[in-house]
Write an enzyme that holds these catalytic residues in place. Structure first.
Site, PDB file in Angstrom:
ATOM      1  N   GLU A 107       0.793  -1.222   0.000  1.00 49.99           N
ATOM      2  CA  GLU A 107       0.000   0.000   0.000  1.00 49.99           C
ATOM      3  C   GLU A 107       0.825   1.272   0.000  1.00 49.99           C
ATOM      4  O   GLU A 107       0.397   2.298  -0.531  1.00 49.99           O
ATOM      5  CB  GLU A 107      -0.930   0.014   1.235  1.00 49.99           C
ATOM      6  CG  GLU A 107      -2.037  -1.019   1.204  1.00 49.99           C
ATOM      7  CD  GLU A 107      -3.158  -0.626   0.260  1.00 49.99           C
ATOM      8  OE1 GLU A 107      -3.088   0.464  -0.342  1.00 49.99           O
ATOM      9  OE2 GLU A 107      -4.102  -1.417   0.101  1.00 49.99           O
ATOM     10  N   SER A 118     -30.918 -34.066  48.202  1.00 47.83           N
ATOM     11  CA  SER A 118     -30.092 -34.537  49.326  1.00 47.83           C
ATOM     12  C   SER A 118     -28.730 -33.854  49.410  1.00 47.83           C
ATOM     13  O   SER A 118     -27.897 -34.268  50.220  1.00 47.83           O
ATOM     14  CB  SER A 118     -29.876 -36.057  49.201  1.00 47.83           C
ATOM     15  OG  SER A 118     -31.097 -36.754  49.278  1.00 47.83           O
TER      16      SER A 118
END
Length: 680
Positions: A82, A342
């Site tokens: 770029e 339980s």
């Protein structure tokens, strides 16, 4: 002419300086757009791995990343492709601009751009046009201004965080997650090339829609990189054989219920650093989905794992599937208040050990018993007669534990649940004996805290999920270390579910009334885990038992956690480890509440020290006095006999050291009295 030359030169220099000053003023007068933009809220695990991210307000994925978190080769390829002179120009590359202008004049239209990376950042910041000359001029001015206010590294960071990658993806980190399912820290050359190519035309090169265009664009970048000396030709050829993704990958959404709640509780925090383990969380979510599918339609599951030595929560699975509406997957079942069945029994037994009511080898009667009209039954409807306390807990018998709770009082159970950090819900104002069998509401989160305290020498464990969570300086005592060890010893001897290895995991199962909830909680020397299974709407699941459906998942969860369990700690030195014959006489058989406590006017009482007394002593010796009752007397501290067969009503006992102690005295007929004292 020669004489005028100096004046002409001076005038030219003056005009040039004047123009330069005007140009500088023009650039300096540039109003910079906001450089900080909203980024996605992130939930990170203990290793920094992304657990969950959220889109920003406009629906975009924009994940913040520093240059250190981006593959260096990608950055080299980006600059080479770029803006080769990125580190040499001041925002505008004259050579590139002249080339672009020349091409436009020759062809009557723009053929290639002369934009630098800085100019592209300027366009991204203002979201301006790229093909119009006035747009280029604005980008040029802003690029020059950016170069005067920011470093090259800061400009490059803006690009990698703001570049478009198609759809609602913005920034290279969002793109690598969406297309490769990973962070941009390490990319293959082919992956890096695709990331370079996409921002040039993000919509027309989207791999998930225009796969061929994306493939060609990537290959062009790879070819250019050979000419620019970034890649070798061998690397290019190998990279071109790598497939281009043809679909987007979902962003991580691990621990969805928990992360939603944490975000809601702290909406201002951008990065949440958690104690969870992403890999373990993913494995357990897969386990949960499979287990719920096997269990049947509309059934869900919740799983939690924590380190009880540190209090760190390692995994939290709230349902079988966050988006599974058929199973009400949106409901976080780690927080839902349900009947525990339980699973509270181990705490009741531990409190009985602490209070000197019983010992694992104490005998207790498992026979039909009525408690002021309340007539509990064992789950199978059978009775075992005279049985050891150890076996009563291991077999999860109902009548023995109700007898113990009747002697303790339900209020005491609730106090110790609160000490463990376990929140409860129960109908009415006064809890009854049914809480021993699940007649109360608790959550999986609360049970994890309770079992963590059982595993951690009886001390409450501050379970937390944020890495910076404050830890209390003073731990709360739930049970004595001796009682906690005895409970763990019993639970570790319970046979595993069919097909699971007998590895010494201390665990307990539970099934609520009507088979609405199936539970399994367990721990080893380091970790505690819990499983809930059932239907979120509370409808029954006929035939579902905690031991059959939840326990196998618990053992699988530990297998996914680590290859082998950590050993439970050795018993504290003061633990009374004897057979039934070696117990003090009052502990050999459990006496009912009427025989053991204050309903008998001749029962013993502790005359000294008074309940709640704080006493200073240098040698840990304490004078104790008992009134009434029939000698000989047995004195216990936190359930451990420290004086037996004593005929003296005034005597001196030696305690292990400073701290809080529950002192119990039992007379020859098994009647008892207690007091709590703090020894300094």
């Amino acid at each position: 002419m020669t004489r005028a030359a100096p004046f002409v030169l001076a005038l030219a220099l003056f005009l040039t300086a004047l123009g330069r000053d005007a140009f500088d003023q023009w650039v300096d007068a540039t109003v910079l757009p906001p450089l900080v933009v909203e980024t996605s809220v992130e939930m990170l695990d203990r290793h920094g791995t992304l657990l969950r991210a959220y889109t920003v307000a406009d629906g975009r994925w924009r994940l913040d990343v520093s240059l250190d978190g981006v593959d260096a080769r990608y950055l080299d390829m980006l600059i080479a492709y770029e803006d080769k002179r990125f580190y040499r120009h001041h925002g505008v590359d004259p050579a590139a601009m002249l080339r672009a202008v020349g091409q436009a004049l020759r062809n009557g239209r723009i053929i290639s751009g002369g934009s630098t990376l800085t100019m592209q950042v300027a366009r991204l910041l203002e979201n301006g046009p790229t093909g119009e000359w006035h747009g280029k001029l604005r980008q040029l001015r802003l690029a020059l201004a950016l170069e005067r206010h920011l470093t090259k590294q800061q400009i490059l960071a803006l690009y990698v965080n703001r570049a478009p990658f198609g759809g609602n993806l913005e920034g290279v980190r969002a793109a690598t997650f969406a297309y490769f399912g990973k962070e941009p820290r390490r990319l293959t050359p082919a992956e890096a090339a695709l990331m370079v190519a996409l921002p040039q035309s993000p919509e027309r090169r989207r791999p998930d829609r225009y796969h061929g265009a994306a493939h060609d664009a990537r290959d062009r970048v790879l070819a250019r990189m050979v000419g620019d000396g970034v890649l070798t030709d061998d690397t290019r050829r190998a990279a071109m054989t790598e497939p281009v993704p043809d679909r987007r990958i979902d962003f991580p959404r691990l621990a969805a219920h928990l992360t939603d709640r944490l975000r809601s509780e702290d909406p201002s925090t951008q990065i949440h650093r958690l104690t969870l383990d992403a890999a373990l969380q993913a494995r357990l979510e897969t386990l949960a989905e499979r287990a719920a599918h096997d269990a049947g339609r509309r059934q869900s599951i919740a799983i939690m794992v924590a380190d009880h030595t540190t209090g760190e929560l390692l995994a939290s699975v709230g349902s079988a599937g966050y988006a599974d509406d058929d199973r009400e997957g949106f409901v976080d079942m780690t927080r839902a208040m349900r009947s525990p069945g339980s699973t509270l029994k181990p705490l009741i037994y531990g409190l009985a050990f602490d209070r000197g009511l019983a010992h694992p080898e104490t005998l207790i009667e498992d026979r039909p018993t009525a408690f002021a009209g309340y007539k509990p039954q064992n789950f199978d409807g059978a009775f075992r007669g005279t049985i050891r306390i150890r076996d009563a807990l291991a077999m999860s018998l109902n009548i023995p534990v109700v007898k113990l709770l009747d002697a303790l009082g339900p209020a005491r159970l609730l106090v110790h649940l609160r000490r463990a950090g376990t929140q409860t819900e129960f109908p009415g104002t006064n809890p009854g004996l049914a809480v021993a069998l699940g007649g109360i509401g608790v959550s999986l989160d609360g049970l994890i805290r309770l079992y963590a305290s059982l595993a951690h020498d009886g001390e409450a464990v501050p379970i937390h999920v944020r890495q910076d969570a404050p830890i209390p300086d003073q731990p709360r005592k739930v049970l004595s270390p001796e009682s906690a060890w005895m409970v763990a010893d019993i639970l570790s001897d319970i046979p595993p579910p069919p097909g699971a290895a007998r590895n010494g995991l201390a665990y307990k199962t539970g099934t609520s009334y009507g088979h609405r909830d199936a539970w399994a909680l367990g721990f080893d020397g380091t970790h505690v885990a819990g499983v809930w299974m059932g239907r979120p709407d509370g409808t029954p699941v006929p035939g579902a038992f905690g031991g059959e459906v939840a326990a196998p998942i618990l053992f699988e969860a530990f297998a996914l956690l680590k290859p082998r369990l950590d050993r439970l700690p050795a018993p504290p030195p003061s633990t009374l480890i004897v057979g039934h014959a070696g117990l003090p006489e009052p502990l050999k058989h459990f006496r009912t509440r009427d025989a053991a406590f204050g309903d008998d006017p001749d029962a013993p009482t502790v005359a000294f020290p008074p309940d709640g007394a704080r006493i200073e002593t240098a040698d840990h010796l304490l004078t104790v006095k008992v009134r009434d009752g029939i000698p000989p007397f047995t004195w216990l501290a936190d359930g451990r006999p420290i004086l037996t067969q004593s005929h003296d009503r005034d005597t001196v006992i030696e305690l292990p050291g400073p701290g809080f102690f529950t002192l119990s005295v039992i007379d020859a007929e098994g009647r008892a009295a207690r007091t709590t004292v703090q020894l300094d």
